[in-house]
Design an enzyme around this catalytic site. Structure first.
Site: not given
Ligand SMILES: Cc1cc2nc3c(=O)[nH]c(=O)nc-3n(C[C@H](O)[C@H](O)[C@H](O)COP(=O)(O)O)c2cc1C
Length: 504
Positions: A167, A171, A185, A231, A281
């Site tokens: 994955n 985060y 995360w 991804e 945030d």
């Molecule tokens: C700039 C940015 C910062 C992010 N920061 C976080 C974060 O700190 N923690 C989190 O869980 N998701 C964060 N996200 C959202 C996740 O990247 C997004 O939900 C992603 O699909 C998670 O991938 P996963 O489904 O593989 O867990 C962020 C997204 C962006 C665009």
């Protein structure tokens, strides 16, 4: 075209006049973020801070900050192109489950070249530090009450210990010490599921964090692909070339060979959690400090000519709106595979993604809009959508003014609102419990008689041929005569307004 490096993308932006080099001294604490905030809000250029203090790496910001740049970052001229290709692919692939099809991409003959490629070495390992100090990296503090500096555009690479599937998630990471990061995360994310699996096994969890490289990889870390869909395979589809991967130097994980920087390490699930945050945030508010796992860093590798990518999130609109726009466009065809009645969807910036989604649909039976709402609240990250507004297919949900007009006119408060309880985004500070609260659906479709609608009026629309002729006439009479085409409805700014004599 696939970019061989972040620098190559920056060169393209510079040639197109979309990059500004900042040579003035600008502080990593607050100042870079404040400048990038301004650039993002004004649809301004990408910024390359050439010489951050302490001789640290150059910092690139606002890379995705307009629709054009977000499209270029994904190797296309407009986001609709890969969306169309995805739609075609999903319709030509053998009819299996939606995500099965995506997993099948590499097996579909001509697409085999899109799978990640394993290579023996790569520029990201030109320099290897086994006793690194994270303070050598130009990590920004973006808002005044942040708990410290945060890495804001990372590709966090983990592996499911049961299935071995990779994955990559975006985060944020808080720098806690020379070799220690807090891993934000969130509860519902894939890396958290991996962490739980390692905790159950009582094993250390290897983690690699890639920064930079082809910006398509950075985007893909933020894309809401379901667990098990790689991804970096999706990035290969976007850039039309497999992502080259190289083995980490201290962890048994593969990392993008052309990234700018990779931080390697492990999370020990038996170790106590650490305090993370607060952090300004993407809701525009600070998320409160909370407990998260710590990463112990074992190595930092990088290119000789590395550039450090960063973003600032905060009160909208911000750069991440355009990353969300890419997701909106790319995931629409995938959503339509499961919900073929969906015509379009849109996430206005004020809703910061999870707070508001507008959808248009082809309604075919009474209660259809409610069926769609419940389906969406049961689907992946869409389940966290706090407000879903559903329209008929004659409403353009990309036109937020039109959508507001139609919703306000079509809704009866007692009949057309649906309130459900369930998981919500952990950043929703209004929810009564962490990650758990209420969501509202607004059925803004025309109500059929069975749904309690009476005779329903049509919206007023002129015939297209009349509109076309009168548009031309208007151009000649108004714009051609040098008058402004549009008048603002907003009040004039206070400074330019002076009361007329006698009006008090
Ligand atoms: C700039 C940015 C910062 C992010 N920061 C976080 C974060 O700190 N923690 C989190 O869980 N998701 C964060 N996200 C959202 C996740 O990247 C997004 O939900 C992603 O699909 C998670 O991938 P996963 O489904 O593989 O867990 C962020 C997204 C962006 C665009």
């Amino acid at each position: 075209m696939a970019y061989r490096s972040l620098r190559q993308f920056l060169e393209r932006l510079e040639q197109a006049g979309e990059l500004v080099r900042v040579r003035e001294p600008v502080d990593l604490r607050l100042e870079m973020a404040a400048l990038a905030d301004r650039a993002a809000k004004q649809g301004g250029p990408a910024l390359l801070f050439e010489s951050p203090s302490g001789g640290r790496l150059p910092v690139a910001m606002n890379l995705f900050g307009t629709r054009r740049r977000a499209s270029w970052a994904l190797s296309c001229d407009d986001l609709e192109e890969p969306a169309r290709e995805l739609q075609e692919l999903l319709h030509t692939a053998p009819p299996q489950g939606l995500w099965e099809k995506l997993k099948m991409l590499p097996r579909l003959g001509k697409l085999a070249s899109l799978t990640p490629k394993h290579v023996g070495s790569g520029p990201v390992q030109e320099l290897v530090e086994r006793e690194p100090d994270l303070s050598d990296l130009p990590v920004l503090t973006t808002w005044p009450h942040d708990g410290g500096p945060f890495v804001t555009l990372p590709q966090v690479i983990t592996r499911d210990p049961e299935t071995g599937l990779r994955n990559v998630g975006m985060y944020r990471l808080q720098v806690l010490g020379p070799r220690r990061l807090a891993m934000h995360w969130q509860l519902h994310k894939t890396a958290t599921a991996h962490y739980r699996a390692y905790r159950k096994r009582g094993e250390r969890m290897p983690v690699a964090i890639a920064l930079g490289g082809d910006p398509a990889l950075t985007y893909c870390a933020s894309a809401p692909l379901p667990p098990g869909v790689d991804e970096y395979l999706f990035a290969g589809f976007l850039r039309k070339e497999g992502v080259p991967l190289v083995k980490g130097v201290t962890v048994d994980l593969e990392v993008p060979a052309e990234a700018d920087v990779v931080v390697e390490g492990y999370v020990d699930p038996r170790a106590p959690l650490v305090r993370e945050g607060p952090f300004g945030d993407h809701t525009g508010y600070y998320s409160l400090a909370d407990d998260y796992p710590a990463l112990e860093v074992t190595a930092v590798t990088r290119r000789r000519d590395a550039v450090y990518p960063a973003t600032v999130v905060g009160p909208p609109p911000m750069e991440d709106f355009w990353m969300g726009k890419a997701t909106e466009r790319l995931f629409l065809p995938m959503l339509q595979m499961v919900f073929p009645e969906v015509v379009d969807m849109s996430f206005p910036p004020e809703g910061v993604f999870h707070n508001l989604c507008l959808l248009s649909m082809r309604k075919e039976f009474p209660g259809h809009a409610r069926k769609l709402m419940h389906g969406l609240w049961g689907s992946g990250q869409m389940s966290a959508t706090k407000t879903l507004v559903v329209f008929d297919d004659d409403v353009d949900v990309q036109d937020w003014s039109q959508a507001a007009w139609r919703a306000l006119a079509n809704v009866d408060a007692r009949r057309d609102l649906v309130i459900v309880d369930g998981p919500v985004d952990v950043l929703d500070h209004a929810a009564p419990a962490f990650g758990l609260g209420a969501k509202i659906g607004v059925d803004a479709t025309r109500k059929w008689v069975e749904e309690g609608g009476r005779e329903w009026p049509e919206p007023c629309v002129h015939p297209p041929e009349v509109v076309a002729r009168m548009d031309q006439l208007y151009e000649r009479l108004v714009a051609g005569a040098g008058r402004p085409r549009r008048m603002s409805l907003a009040a004039p700014p206070a400074a330019s307004w002076t009361p007329r004599k006698g009006t008090g």
